[in-house]
Write an enzyme that holds these catalytic residues in place. Structure first.
Site, short mmCIF file in Angstrom:
data_model
loop_
_atom_site.label_atom_id
_atom_site.label_comp_id
_atom_site.label_asym_id
_atom_site.label_seq_id
_atom_site.Cartn_x
_atom_site.Cartn_y
_atom_site.Cartn_z
N HIS A 107 28.11 51.43 39.48
CA HIS A 107 28.76 50.98 38.26
C HIS A 107 27.78 50.88 37.11
O HIS A 107 26.57 50.83 37.32
CB HIS A 107 29.49 49.64 38.45
CG HIS A 107 28.61 48.49 38.86
ND1 HIS A 107 28.38 48.17 40.16
CD2 HIS A 107 27.91 47.59 38.13
CE1 HIS A 107 27.59 47.11 40.23
NE2 HIS A 107 27.27 46.74 39.00
N HIS A 151 23.33 46.48 32.70
CA HIS A 151 22.59 47.07 33.83
C HIS A 151 23.36 48.25 34.40
O HIS A 151 24.54 48.44 34.10
CB HIS A 151 22.27 46.04 34.91
CG HIS A 151 23.46 45.47 35.63
ND1 HIS A 151 24.09 44.30 35.26
CD2 HIS A 151 24.14 45.92 36.72
CE1 HIS A 151 25.09 44.05 36.10
NE2 HIS A 151 25.16 45.03 36.99
N GLU A 155 20.28 47.50 39.23
CA GLU A 155 20.80 46.80 40.39
C GLU A 155 20.88 47.80 41.52
O GLU A 155 21.28 48.94 41.33
CB GLU A 155 22.20 46.24 40.06
CG GLU A 155 22.86 45.52 41.23
CD GLU A 155 24.25 44.97 40.87
OE1 GLU A 155 24.86 45.45 39.89
OE2 GLU A 155 24.71 44.06 41.58
CO CO Z 1 26.40 44.89 38.71
#
Ligand code: CO
Length: 134
Positions: free
Chosen positions: A7, A79, A130
């Site tokens: 994502h 992020h 991440e």
């Molecule tokens: Co995230």
């Protein structure tokens, strides 16, 4: 080592307005808001055919998103999340290269119920990364 882009997370100053914009203007499949108290965020997931977008909004007093929105009042990309098969092996390999893992260095359970880690943006060209074990 890294796999799919899981994502892209966007911090937003108005979660309802942002969700509505993705739903109506962009015609996306937008989920309901979900509180993630362990991460200090309320999240709306948007399902795209090839990845997801996470709209992030601060939850609680010391949300990591609050300072970001102070610096970026209109919102911004917060992020990106890459998938890995073995998060501990990925962490150890990254540490060997000198990359810094944020927090305790131990994976936390992320918004999708899977272990996640964050890497220092200064070690990745200014992008907060991440890693999520899938
Ligand atoms: Co995230």
């Amino acid at each position: 080592m890294i796999g799919r882009l899981n994502h892209v997370a966007i911090a937003v100053p108005d979660l309802e307005a942002a969700a509505e914009q993705y739903r109506t203007a962009l015609g996306a499949k937008v989920g309901p808001p979900q509180d993630e108290p362990d991460h200090g965020v309320t999240v709306v997931f948007i399902e795209l055919p090839n990845t997801k977008i996470e709209l992030l909004y601060p939850m609680g007093e010391d949300s990591p998103i609050t300072a970001f929105l102070e610096k970026n009042p209109a919102g911004g990309i917060h992020h990106i999340c890459y998938e890995v098969e073995d998060i501990l092996a990925a962490r150890d390999r990254l540490k060997e290269t000198g990359a810094r893992v944020l927090g305790s260095g131990e994976p936390k359970i992320g918004a999708h119920g899977k272990p996640v880690l964050f890497l220092h943006p200064k070690d990745f060209n200014g992008a907060l990364v991440e890693l999520e074990q899938v």
